[in-house]
Design an enzyme around this catalytic site. Structure first.
Site, PDB file in Angstrom:
ATOM      1  N   ARG A  64       0.812  -1.220   0.000  1.00  0.00           N
ATOM      2  CA  ARG A  64       0.000   0.000   0.000  1.00  0.00           C
ATOM      3  C   ARG A  64       0.843   1.267   0.000  1.00  0.00           C
ATOM      4  O   ARG A  64       0.358   2.325  -0.403  1.00  0.00           O
ATOM      5  CB  ARG A  64      -1.011  -0.032   1.143  1.00  0.00           C
ATOM      6  CG  ARG A  64      -2.120  -1.048   0.848  1.00  0.00           C
ATOM      7  CD  ARG A  64      -3.115  -1.144   1.934  1.00  0.00           C
ATOM      8  NE  ARG A  64      -2.493  -1.725   3.125  1.00  0.00           N
ATOM      9  CZ  ARG A  64      -3.145  -2.042   4.218  1.00  0.00           C
ATOM     10  NH1 ARG A  64      -4.433  -1.820   4.306  1.00  0.00           N
ATOM     11  NH2 ARG A  64      -2.526  -2.571   5.241  1.00  0.00           N
ATOM     12  N   GLU A 101       6.690 -11.265  14.042  1.00  0.00           N
ATOM     13  CA  GLU A 101       6.256 -11.904  15.287  1.00  0.00           C
ATOM     14  C   GLU A 101       6.661 -13.377  15.311  1.00  0.00           C
ATOM     15  O   GLU A 101       7.126 -13.881  16.322  1.00  0.00           O
ATOM     16  CB  GLU A 101       4.745 -11.763  15.436  1.00  0.00           C
ATOM     17  CG  GLU A 101       4.239 -12.254  16.775  1.00  0.00           C
ATOM     18  CD  GLU A 101       2.765 -12.002  16.982  1.00  0.00           C
ATOM     19  OE1 GLU A 101       2.264 -12.402  18.041  1.00  0.00           O
ATOM     20  OE2 GLU A 101       2.111 -11.419  16.090  1.00  0.00           O
TER      21      GLU A 101
END
Length: 178
Positions: A64, A101
């Site tokens: 994006r 993560e």
């Protein structure tokens, strides 16, 4: 940016609960992009940040950040450089790995697109944990350019990205704090 402009942008961001996984509220900017007035307000505001901080080029982060960064660069009269996921750019690249993560990821840039005379503004849609932005800024510095700052449409403050980035960043501007 005026309060009315912020209200316009906020009104065009849709919350999508439980996407991409249960418990997450995804901030969907496609309604904003589909509205020419809102998209123009966004582009102008980010271009003004670039000019104010003396940027000579704009970097957009996949994916994006491409949608926002390219029109911002055009509006500000600057060049645009994509930073992509590893393996997506042909030819010689610089790469930077960073932690996720669960695991790692890697981004790349064409080395010849950055020069020591460049002041680069990194543009993305959202600042969350700051991991991708930190990797992009390290990549830009390794390419020999200066980082003018990071400008995003929205900052998810509860995820701590600002605290992670501020010690190494001259400018960090979020048009909306959520």
């Amino acid at each position: 940016m005026t309060g009315g402009a912020q209200e316009l942008l906020l009104s065009r961001i849709r919350d999508v609960p439980d996407y991409p996984q249960p418990g997450v509220v995804f901030k969907d900017i496609t309604p904003l992009l589909a509205d020419p007035e809102a998209f123009s307000v966004l582009t102008e505001a980010l271009a003004e940040v670039c000019v104010r901080h003396g940027a000579t080029k704009v970097v957009g982060l996949e994916a994006r950040g491409f949608i926002l960064g390219a029109p911002v660069a055009v509006r500000a009269g600057l060049g645009f450089i994509p930073i992509r996921k590893a393996g997506k750019l042909p030819g010689a690249t610089l790469s930077q790995a960073y932690a996720l993560e669960y695991g790692t990821a890697e981004i790349e840039v064409h080395a010849e697109d950055l020069t020591p005379d460049d002041r680069v503004m990194v543009i993305d849609d959202v600042l969350a944990t700051g991991g991708t932005a930190a990797a992009a800024m390290e990549l830009i510095r390794r390419g020999g350019a200066d980082v003018a700052g990071l400008a995003v449409l929205m900052e998810l403050g509860f995820l701590g990205g600002r605290a992670r980035l501020e010690p190494t960043l001259a400018a960090l501007e979020a048009l909306l704090a959520l």
